[in-house]
Design a protein around this motif. Structure first.
Motif, PDB file in Angstrom:
ATOM      1  N   VAL A  12       0.830  -1.206   0.000  1.00 39.33           N
ATOM      2  CA  VAL A  12       0.000   0.000   0.000  1.00 39.33           C
ATOM      3  C   VAL A  12       0.865   1.258   0.000  1.00 39.33           C
ATOM      4  N   PHE A  13       0.562   2.141  -0.939  1.00 37.93           N
ATOM      5  CA  PHE A  13       1.156   3.473  -1.003  1.00 37.93           C
ATOM      6  C   PHE A  13       0.168   4.427  -0.348  1.00 37.93           C
ATOM      7  N   LEU A  14       0.536   4.956   0.824  1.00 39.74           N
ATOM      8  CA  LEU A  14      -0.332   5.883   1.546  1.00 39.74           C
ATOM      9  C   LEU A  14      -0.018   7.296   1.062  1.00 39.74           C
ATOM     10  N   ASP A  15      -0.928   7.843   0.279  1.00 44.37           N
ATOM     11  CA  ASP A  15      -0.715   9.113  -0.427  1.00 44.37           C
ATOM     12  C   ASP A  15      -1.383  10.253   0.342  1.00 44.37           C
ATOM     13  N   LEU A  16      -0.757  10.674   1.455  1.00 45.89           N
ATOM     14  CA  LEU A  16      -1.333  11.731   2.290  1.00 45.89           C
ATOM     15  C   LEU A  16      -0.535  13.030   2.226  1.00 45.89           C
ATOM     16  N   LYS A  17       0.614  13.019   1.588  1.00 46.51           N
ATOM     17  CA  LYS A  17       1.405  14.236   1.328  1.00 46.51           C
ATOM     18  C   LYS A  17       1.614  15.069   2.597  1.00 46.51           C
ATOM     19  N   PHE A  18       2.261  14.499   3.585  1.00 47.31           N
ATOM     20  CA  PHE A  18       2.486  15.206   4.845  1.00 47.31           C
ATOM     21  C   PHE A  18       3.272  16.501   4.625  1.00 47.31           C
ATOM     22  N   HIS A  19       2.878  17.556   5.360  1.00 45.22           N
ATOM     23  CA  HIS A  19       3.553  18.856   5.272  1.00 45.22           C
ATOM     24  C   HIS A  19       3.257  19.608   6.568  1.00 45.22           C
ATOM     25  N   ASP A  20       4.261  19.684   7.449  1.00 45.56           N
ATOM     26  CA  ASP A  20       4.065  20.325   8.749  1.00 45.56           C
ATOM     27  C   ASP A  20       5.441  20.559   9.356  1.00 45.56           C
ATOM     28  N   ILE A  21       5.487  20.926  10.625  1.00 50.92           N
ATOM     29  CA  ILE A  21       6.788  21.091  11.269  1.00 50.92           C
ATOM     30  C   ILE A  21       7.474  19.723  11.353  1.00 50.92           C
ATOM     31  N   PRO A  22       8.812  19.698  11.430  1.00 53.74           N
ATOM     32  CA  PRO A  22       9.533  18.429  11.353  1.00 53.74           C
ATOM     33  C   PRO A  22       9.061  17.355  12.321  1.00 53.74           C
ATOM     34  N   ASN A  23       8.873  17.694  13.578  1.00 51.88           N
ATOM     35  CA  ASN A  23       8.504  16.668  14.554  1.00 51.88           C
ATOM     36  C   ASN A  23       7.133  16.069  14.264  1.00 51.88           C
ATOM     37  N   THR A  24       6.195  16.911  13.812  1.00 51.09           N
ATOM     38  CA  THR A  24       4.852  16.424  13.501  1.00 51.09           C
ATOM     39  C   THR A  24       4.874  15.474  12.308  1.00 51.09           C
ATOM     40  N   VAL A  25       5.615  15.829  11.264  1.00 50.73           N
ATOM     41  CA  VAL A  25       5.711  14.960  10.091  1.00 50.73           C
ATOM     42  C   VAL A  25       6.419  13.659  10.434  1.00 50.73           C
ATOM     43  N   ALA A  26       7.481  13.748  11.230  1.00 52.75           N
ATOM     44  CA  ALA A  26       8.191  12.532  11.640  1.00 52.75           C
ATOM     45  C   ALA A  26       7.260  11.595  12.402  1.00 52.75           C
TER      46      ALA A  26
ATOM     47  N   GLY B  81       1.947  -0.747   8.397  1.00 50.32           N
ATOM     48  CA  GLY B  81       2.480  -1.738   7.469  1.00 50.32           C
ATOM     49  C   GLY B  81       2.517  -1.288   6.029  1.00 50.32           C
ATOM     50  N   VAL B  82       2.433   0.044   5.794  1.00 48.94           N
ATOM     51  CA  VAL B  82       2.416   0.509   4.409  1.00 48.94           C
ATOM     52  C   VAL B  82       3.783   0.312   3.758  1.00 48.94           C
ATOM     53  N   TRP B  83       3.762   0.176   2.441  1.00 47.81           N
ATOM     54  CA  TRP B  83       4.985  -0.030   1.652  1.00 47.81           C
ATOM     55  C   TRP B  83       5.645   1.297   1.297  1.00 47.81           C
ATOM     56  N   MET B  84       4.821   2.331   1.093  1.00 52.64           N
ATOM     57  CA  MET B  84       5.336   3.628   0.678  1.00 52.64           C
ATOM     58  C   MET B  84       4.436   4.727   1.218  1.00 52.64           C
ATOM     59  N   MET B  85       5.044   5.891   1.488  1.00 51.09           N
ATOM     60  CA  MET B  85       4.279   7.073   1.903  1.00 51.09           C
ATOM     61  C   MET B  85       4.967   8.299   1.312  1.00 51.09           C
ATOM     62  N   ASN B  86       4.291   9.455   1.395  1.00 50.96           N
ATOM     63  CA  ASN B  86       4.902  10.649   0.820  1.00 50.96           C
ATOM     64  C   ASN B  86       4.698  11.884   1.684  1.00 50.96           C
TER      65      ASN B  86
END
Length: 229
Positions: free
Chosen positions: A57-71, A81-86
């Protein structure tokens, strides 16, 4: 894990229609993309259900926030268990490196890729939000930033794949939407390539939606795409 370069986009409004399509596909022939609408409606349990059926599964949620929140968000996605994210490369180096560092601690480490410039943005749109240069110049700049920040690849138009491939390492992943078999309708896509042409241009993975999901026989459509490659 599937070896297929095809990622089928599950752009459906509800679980019933999404799972009806999934039941006609085979994990060995494709991976699945879950985007914002389906994830917002159905949540993490739906992603885990797809993983449980054997799909990457490619989870296509396009995270964009401060570093700690995105991490932290990437950490949570890895636990599904996703295979890919962005994430968005425009979030900057610190944000991308924080996500890479957090994922490096995981026993299950998904691929992490970046969105450079959304295909809906033209040059005037970019100038309005303060980006100088053309969309193509910004794509190359942000792809380079993503690579130097330790990401595994980027999402890009198939028309941008060759230029990015020239500047990036051989194992840098290029994930390309806007791919249509020769026989398929263009729908709302204007900048498209056939699967074979996109792979020849340097694409690693092809995101394909309606040519498979709206086909009378989705599995046969998927097999036809593989045959064309």
């Amino acid at each position: 894990m599937s070896t297929s370069p095809v990622i089928v986009a599950l752009d459906f409004p509800n679980e019933k229609t999404a799972l009806a399509l999934v039941s006609q596909l085979e994990p060995s022939l494709c991976r699945l993309k879950v985007g914002k609408e389906l994830f917002t409606r159905l949540g993490p349990a739906f992603v885990e259900k797809l993983v449980g059926k054997g799909f990457d599964v490619f989870l296509d949620l396009k995270f964009h926030d401060i570093p700690n929140t995105v991490a932290a968000a990437c950490d949570a996605a890895a636990d599904l268990g996703v295979w890919m994210m962005n994430l968005h490369a425009s979030g900057g180096r610190k944000m991308m490196e924080a996500a890479v560092d957090r994922l490096s601690t995981k026993a299950h480490k998904p691929r992490l890729i970046a969105v450079t410039i959304l295909t809906s943005l033209g040059e005037e749109d970019l100038h309005e939000i303060g980006f100088a240069g053309t969309p193509g110049q910004n794509v190359l700049r942000l792809a380079s930033l993503a690579e130097s920040s330790g990401l595994d690849g980027v999402v890009c138009s198939p028309l941008e794949a060759a230029a990015i491939r020239e500047q990036a390492a051989e194992d840098f992943l290029l994930v390309t939407p806007g791919v249509r078999p020769v026989s398929a309708s263009l729908d709302d896509q204007k900048r498209v390539m056939t699967p074979a042409d996109a792979m020849a241009a340097g694409s690693s993975y092809l995101v394909i939606g309606r040519p498979v999901t709206a086909a009378p026989n989705p599995l046969e459509a998927l097999k036809d795409i593989h045959a064309s490659l």
